[in-house]
Design a protein around this motif. Structure first.
Motif, mmCIF file in Angstrom:
data_model
loop_
_atom_site.group_PDB
_atom_site.id
_atom_site.type_symbol
_atom_site.label_atom_id
_atom_site.label_comp_id
_atom_site.label_asym_id
_atom_site.label_seq_id
_atom_site.Cartn_x
_atom_site.Cartn_y
_atom_site.Cartn_z
ATOM 1 N N UNK A 139 0.733 -8.641 -11.844
ATOM 2 C CA UNK A 139 0.715 -7.262 -12.344
ATOM 3 C C UNK A 139 -0.543 -6.983 -13.166
ATOM 4 N N UNK A 140 -1.055 -8.012 -13.802
ATOM 5 C CA UNK A 140 -2.249 -7.850 -14.629
ATOM 6 C C UNK A 140 -3.499 -8.438 -13.970
ATOM 7 N N UNK A 141 -3.306 -9.488 -13.170
ATOM 8 C CA UNK A 141 -4.431 -10.186 -12.561
ATOM 9 C C UNK A 141 -4.155 -10.395 -11.064
ATOM 10 N N UNK A 142 -4.232 -9.345 -10.264
ATOM 11 C CA UNK A 142 -3.950 -9.487 -8.830
ATOM 12 C C UNK A 142 -5.001 -10.347 -8.143
ATOM 13 N N UNK A 143 -4.616 -10.899 -7.009
ATOM 14 C CA UNK A 143 -5.543 -11.719 -6.232
ATOM 15 C C UNK A 143 -6.708 -10.873 -5.727
ATOM 16 N N UNK A 144 -7.842 -11.523 -5.549
ATOM 17 C CA UNK A 144 -9.014 -10.832 -5.032
ATOM 18 C C UNK A 144 -8.773 -10.393 -3.586
ATOM 19 N N UNK A 145 -9.408 -9.282 -3.212
ATOM 20 C CA UNK A 145 -9.339 -8.779 -1.842
ATOM 21 C C UNK A 145 -10.636 -8.037 -1.546
ATOM 22 N N UNK A 146 -10.953 -7.951 -0.277
ATOM 23 C CA UNK A 146 -12.161 -7.234 0.124
ATOM 24 C C UNK A 146 -11.797 -5.771 0.366
ATOM 25 N N UNK A 147 -11.721 -5.003 -0.705
ATOM 26 C CA UNK A 147 -11.367 -3.582 -0.646
ATOM 27 C C UNK A 147 -12.404 -2.787 -1.432
ATOM 28 N N UNK A 148 -12.520 -1.487 -1.170
ATOM 29 C CA UNK A 148 -13.443 -0.664 -1.971
ATOM 30 C C UNK A 148 -13.108 -0.708 -3.462
ATOM 31 N N UNK A 149 -11.819 -0.760 -3.797
ATOM 32 C CA UNK A 149 -11.416 -0.791 -5.202
ATOM 33 C C UNK A 149 -11.909 -2.077 -5.888
ATOM 34 N N UNK A 150 -11.721 -3.211 -5.199
ATOM 35 C CA UNK A 150 -12.165 -4.477 -5.781
ATOM 36 C C UNK A 150 -13.688 -4.512 -5.900
ATOM 37 N N UNK A 151 -14.386 -4.027 -4.897
ATOM 38 C CA UNK A 151 -15.846 -4.028 -4.946
ATOM 39 C C UNK A 151 -16.355 -3.181 -6.115
ATOM 40 N N UNK A 152 -15.732 -2.018 -6.305
ATOM 41 C CA UNK A 152 -16.142 -1.156 -7.420
ATOM 42 C C UNK A 152 -15.866 -1.839 -8.755
ATOM 43 N N UNK A 153 -14.725 -2.530 -8.876
ATOM 44 C CA UNK A 153 -14.388 -3.204 -10.125
ATOM 45 C C UNK A 153 -15.371 -4.341 -10.417
ATOM 46 N N UNK A 154 -15.724 -5.112 -9.382
ATOM 47 C CA UNK A 154 -16.643 -6.225 -9.600
ATOM 48 C C UNK A 154 -18.045 -5.737 -9.941
ATOM 49 N N UNK A 155 -18.434 -4.582 -9.402
ATOM 50 C CA UNK A 155 -19.758 -4.035 -9.721
ATOM 51 C C UNK A 155 -19.842 -3.534 -11.167
ATOM 52 N N UNK A 156 -18.703 -3.253 -11.768
ATOM 53 C CA UNK A 156 -18.665 -2.763 -13.143
ATOM 54 C C UNK A 156 -18.907 -3.947 -14.089
ATOM 55 N N UNK A 157 -20.021 -3.918 -14.815
ATOM 56 C CA UNK A 157 -20.376 -5.054 -15.672
ATOM 57 C C UNK A 157 -19.368 -5.264 -16.797
ATOM 58 N N UNK A 158 -18.557 -4.256 -17.086
ATOM 59 C CA UNK A 158 -17.569 -4.376 -18.164
ATOM 60 C C UNK A 158 -16.188 -4.821 -17.671
#
Length: 204
Positions: A139-158
């Protein structure tokens, strides 16, 4: 049999032989990579004897860590929950009372582009799933996935990303991904992966 059929069969046989040779070459290259092969809790010296990468001995009576003397991959040697990482430059093996306590590493030899980062973390997660590991705190730390949402989150330096997995009540692993400013490539988006492995330190 016509001459065209013969040519076709020969080409098929050559293609098959080529594929087999490439597969064997890939296996040989992988097997030649220096590795640290360990079990959490085992005698540190057993890890040193099993591993092809050189690493200093434990210090009797101390809690500390050592670093392999070359780039090395981790092979977690548990017969049920085992997995293998890519080659790593940052790699520490901690010990207490001459037994392996934990591992902390970055399964890469340089900061990676986002596509390559996602490939590494998805491969590790797939190995864990197949070996019976279970993601926790999803619920707090979902597994990684190749999705637009995950890509946007990883690009966010914060933000970045983090996921926790348990192997029964025996082991825990955390996988963390963050943007990383690579001084050698200041105009590129590069990423750092951190993996930590030990006995469980959080509840499911």
């Amino acid at each position: 049999m016509s001459s065209l059929q013969c040519i076709g069969r020969r080409r098929g046989a050559l293609a098959l032989a080529g594929a087999v040779l490439l597969t064997l070459a890939a296996i040989e290259v992988l097997s030649d990579e220096p590795e640290i092969a360990l079990l959490i809790g085992e005698p540190y010296e057993a890890m040193r004897q099993r591993s092809s990468a050189s690493i200093d001995p434990a210090i009797p009576g101390h809690s500390w860590f050592n670093v392999p003397k070359s780039n090395a991959r981790l092979r977690f040697a548990d017969p049920q929950f085992g997995f293998v990482t890519p080659l790593a430059r940052f790699f520490t093996v901690s010990f207490t009372d001459e037994k392996v306590r934990s591992v902390r590493m970055s399964p890469q030899i340089e900061p990676l582009l986002l596509d390559d980062t996602i490939k590494v973390v998805l491969d590790l997660q797939e190995q864990w799933r197949k070996a019976g590991w279970t993601p926790i705190k999803v619920d707090y730390f979902p597994s990684f996935a190749d999705t637009p949402q995950w890509r946007a989150q990883l690009r966010d330096v914060n933000k970045g990303g983090k996921t926790y997995w348990h192997a029964g009540n025996q082991y825990q692993v955390v996988l963390i991904v963050n943007r990383f400013r690579d001084q050698n490539r200041p105009t590129e988006e590069r990423y750092l992966i951190t993996l930590a492995l030990a006995t469980p330190w959080t509840n499911p």
